[in-house]
Scaffold this active site. Structure first.
Site, PDB file in Angstrom:
ATOM      1  N   GLY A  34       0.744  -0.791   0.615  1.00 53.72           N
ATOM      2  CA  GLY A  34      -0.307   0.367   0.286  1.00 53.72           C
ATOM      3  C   GLY A  34       1.218   1.501  -0.177  1.00 53.72           C
ATOM      4  O   GLY A  34       1.749   1.408  -0.523  1.00 53.72           O
ATOM      5  N   HIS A  37       2.497   4.257  -5.552  1.00 55.89           N
ATOM      6  CA  HIS A  37       2.637   5.035  -5.938  1.00 55.89           C
ATOM      7  C   HIS A  37       2.867   4.770  -7.981  1.00 55.89           C
ATOM      8  O   HIS A  37       2.193   4.026  -7.789  1.00 55.89           O
ATOM      9  CB  HIS A  37       4.237   5.583  -5.270  1.00 55.89           C
ATOM     10  CG  HIS A  37       4.992   4.521  -5.756  1.00 55.89           C
ATOM     11  ND1 HIS A  37       5.413   4.134  -6.526  1.00 55.89           N
ATOM     12  CD2 HIS A  37       5.393   4.165  -4.136  1.00 55.89           C
ATOM     13  CE1 HIS A  37       6.373   3.069  -5.386  1.00 55.89           C
ATOM     14  NE2 HIS A  37       6.607   3.133  -4.009  1.00 55.89           N
ATOM     15  N   HIS A  40       4.452   1.521  -8.214  1.00 47.05           N
ATOM     16  CA  HIS A  40       3.229   0.373  -7.954  1.00 47.05           C
ATOM     17  C   HIS A  40       2.295   0.489  -9.379  1.00 47.05           C
ATOM     18  O   HIS A  40       2.408  -0.682  -9.683  1.00 47.05           O
ATOM     19  CB  HIS A  40       2.259   0.791  -6.945  1.00 47.05           C
ATOM     20  CG  HIS A  40       3.149   0.542  -5.636  1.00 47.05           C
ATOM     21  ND1 HIS A  40       3.419   1.166  -5.053  1.00 47.05           N
ATOM     22  CD2 HIS A  40       3.812  -0.412  -5.370  1.00 47.05           C
ATOM     23  CE1 HIS A  40       3.938   1.023  -4.017  1.00 47.05           C
ATOM     24  NE2 HIS A  40       3.949  -0.155  -4.052  1.00 47.05           N
ATOM     25  N   GLY A 151       9.155  -5.263  -8.608  1.00 50.83           N
ATOM     26  CA  GLY A 151       9.577  -4.202  -9.064  1.00 50.83           C
ATOM     27  C   GLY A 151      10.920  -4.176  -8.923  1.00 50.83           C
ATOM     28  O   GLY A 151      11.730  -4.869  -7.476  1.00 50.83           O
ATOM     29  N   GLN A 152      11.742  -3.753  -9.866  1.00 52.67           N
ATOM     30  CA  GLN A 152      13.554  -4.351 -10.038  1.00 52.67           C
ATOM     31  C   GLN A 152      13.808  -3.356  -8.778  1.00 52.67           C
ATOM     32  O   GLN A 152      14.985  -3.341  -8.143  1.00 52.67           O
ATOM     33  CB  GLN A 152      14.281  -3.380 -11.002  1.00 52.67           C
ATOM     34  CG  GLN A 152      15.379  -3.562 -11.405  1.00 52.67           C
ATOM     35  CD  GLN A 152      16.722  -3.036 -12.168  1.00 52.67           C
ATOM     36  OE1 GLN A 152      16.043  -2.606 -13.269  1.00 52.67           O
ATOM     37  NE2 GLN A 152      17.041  -2.488 -11.552  1.00 52.67           N
ATOM     38  N   LYS A 153      13.394  -1.721  -8.156  1.00 55.04           N
ATOM     39  CA  LYS A 153      14.038  -1.240  -6.954  1.00 55.04           C
ATOM     40  C   LYS A 153      14.274  -2.389  -5.806  1.00 55.04           C
ATOM     41  O   LYS A 153      15.301  -2.011  -5.317  1.00 55.04           O
ATOM     42  CB  LYS A 153      13.136  -0.137  -6.483  1.00 55.04           C
ATOM     43  CG  LYS A 153      12.848  -0.168  -5.048  1.00 55.04           C
ATOM     44  CD  LYS A 153      12.573   1.115  -5.066  1.00 55.04           C
ATOM     45  CE  LYS A 153      13.156   1.580  -3.277  1.00 55.04           C
ATOM     46  NZ  LYS A 153      11.840   0.485  -2.349  1.00 55.04           N
ATOM     47  N   VAL A 182      10.486   3.057 -10.985  1.00 54.25           N
ATOM     48  CA  VAL A 182      10.238   4.505 -11.624  1.00 54.25           C
ATOM     49  C   VAL A 182      10.864   5.314 -10.637  1.00 54.25           C
ATOM     50  O   VAL A 182      10.571   5.129  -9.452  1.00 54.25           O
ATOM     51  CB  VAL A 182       8.358   4.174 -11.516  1.00 54.25           C
ATOM     52  CG1 VAL A 182       8.264   5.523 -12.094  1.00 54.25           C
ATOM     53  CG2 VAL A 182       7.997   2.961 -13.198  1.00 54.25           C
TER      54      VAL A 182
HETATM   55  P1  AMP Z   1       6.029  -2.156  -1.722  1.00 49.52           P
HETATM   56  O1  AMP Z   1       4.575  -1.590  -1.332  1.00 49.52           O
HETATM   57  O2  AMP Z   1       7.166  -1.438  -1.064  1.00 49.52           O
HETATM   58  O3  AMP Z   1       6.621  -3.718  -1.127  1.00 49.52           O
HETATM   59  O4  AMP Z   1       6.128  -3.013  -2.817  1.00 49.52           O
HETATM   60  C1  AMP Z   1       5.791  -3.397  -4.145  1.00 49.52           C
HETATM   61  C2  AMP Z   1       5.759  -3.846  -5.310  1.00 49.52           C
HETATM   62  O5  AMP Z   1       6.119  -2.433  -5.814  1.00 49.52           O
HETATM   63  C3  AMP Z   1       7.660  -4.408  -5.050  1.00 49.52           C
HETATM   64  O6  AMP Z   1       7.894  -5.541  -6.094  1.00 49.52           O
HETATM   65  C4  AMP Z   1       7.896  -3.587  -5.053  1.00 49.52           C
HETATM   66  O7  AMP Z   1       9.604  -3.902  -5.772  1.00 49.52           O
HETATM   67  C5  AMP Z   1       7.660  -3.305  -6.283  1.00 49.52           C
HETATM   68  N1  AMP Z   1       8.394  -1.511  -6.035  1.00 49.52           N
HETATM   69  C6  AMP Z   1       8.160  -0.892  -5.228  1.00 49.52           C
HETATM   70  N2  AMP Z   1       8.556   0.516  -5.368  1.00 49.52           N
HETATM   71  C7  AMP Z   1       8.593   0.942  -6.889  1.00 49.52           C
HETATM   72  C8  AMP Z   1       9.385   1.433  -7.750  1.00 49.52           C
HETATM   73  N3  AMP Z   1       9.772   2.791  -7.833  1.00 49.52           N
HETATM   74  N4  AMP Z   1       9.098   1.128  -9.070  1.00 49.52           N
HETATM   75  C9  AMP Z   1       8.785   0.392  -9.453  1.00 49.52           C
HETATM   76  N5  AMP Z   1       7.604  -1.512  -8.636  1.00 49.52           N
HETATM   77  C10 AMP Z   1       8.136  -0.548  -7.114  1.00 49.52           C
END
Ligand code: AMP
Length: 285
Positions: A34, A37, A40, A151-153, A182
């Site tokens: 959640g 941005h 996601h 995400g590659q992040k 992103v």
């Molecule tokens: P999170 O909500 O941070 O656990 O992330 C959920 C998914 O979104 C994961 O696969 C992350 O790697 C991806 N994600 C988070 N930030 C970014 C970003 N800036 N660009 C692309 N994918 C992202």
């Protein structure tokens, strides 16, 4: 699908998805915590283009936080998330309760992650990847996607989840799709945790990306030791507290001191801006 569905109950979700699969529809899945941005949304929209049904889960997973205060301060804003997803290619938002994912009967599993568990993120966040595996294991059993969007992040997380999918015997069933990071206009990788940065911290945080750009520009000219020292100086000169800056084999994440002229390399960084821990990475070749 017409109109986005909001579903809290895992059994309701499973039965809707079972029907879709019986109709021959493909399922794409984007797990998140959640505070959504554009990073996601890019995963959701990728899934929307490549599958008949896209499910986005929102669940702040307690078991992956090694730091209790990080969990307590993790931003939660479900209404805004739903609004953002309304304007995306999301078909179903799944927002289970804690008990919905971890009922009293839940038995914690131990996942054998080998080397990945104890380096970089694993070293600085002990237990983190076990928690990630717990929740992704459960979510994959509920959603049973054809494609899983990451995400590659969160580079190391991608490798860990690839391993998990393998361990669960789903390698043939679930295709992992890794999408590029992103970024904000100033280069800062988008992250839910960025919401916690003040203006000064946010400005300093752009150094993560700038230090990676520096490494990418110079890795063929300078010895890696000098390169990393210079990158570290860029971070500390801007009030960032470093956990690590490393160059690693992009396939295995084994740390690399010298390029063997064949391997694919990735530079990885983790540092605190104030109280907020941020990570970023960049493929070098
Ligand atoms: P999170 O909500 O941070 O656990 O992330 C959920 C998914 O979104 C994961 O696969 C992350 O790697 C991806 N994600 C988070 N930030 C970014 C970003 N800036 N660009 C692309 N994918 C992202």
């Amino acid at each position: 699908m017409i109109g986005m569905l909001l579903i809290k109950n895992r059994h309701t979700l499973s039965s809707i998805l079972d029907k879709k699969v019986a109709e021959g529809k493909t399922i794409g899945f984007v797990p998140t915590m959640g505070a959504l941005h554009e990073g996601h949304v890019s995963l959701v929209n990728s899934s929307g283009l490549e599958n008949n049904v896209t499910v986005c889960s929102i669940f702040v997973n307690p078991s992956q936080f090694n730091d209790a205060s990080d969990f307590e301060k993790y931003p939660v804003r479900l209404e805004q998330d739903i609004q953002l997803l309304e304007n995306s290619k999301c078909d179903i938002v799944f927002f289970p309760s804690r008990d919905g994912i971890y009922p009293a009967s839940h038995q914690e599993k131990k996942y054998i992650l080998g080397y990945l568990e104890n380096i970089l993120e694993g070293k600085y966040r002990p237990g983190h990847f076990q928690g990630v595996c717990q929740v992704v294991d459960i979510l994959l059993q509920i959603v049973k996607p054809d494609k899983l969007y990451l995400g590659q992040k969160d580079y190391q997380q991608c490798l860990v989840i690839d391993r998990l999918v393998h361990m669960m015997g789903l390698k043939e069933k679930v295709e992992i799709k890794i999408r590029p990071t992103v970024r904000e206009m100033d280069g800062l990788a988008m992250s839910s945790r960025n919401l916690r940065l003040n203006d000064n911290e946010s400005k300093n945080a752009t150094m993560l990306n700038r230090s990676l750009n520096f490494i990418k520009k110079n890795w063929q000219e300078l010895p890696f030791g000098d390169l990393l020292n210079e990158a570290k100086k860029m971070l500390t000169d801007n009030e960032l507290r470093i956990d690590y800056v490393e160059i690693a084999d992009a396939e295995t994440l084994q740390l690399v001191n010298e390029w063997d002229r064949k391997q694919k390399l990735v530079a990885v960084v983790a540092a605190f801006a104030g109280e907020v821990r941020l990570i970023d990475n960049m493929i070098l070749n």
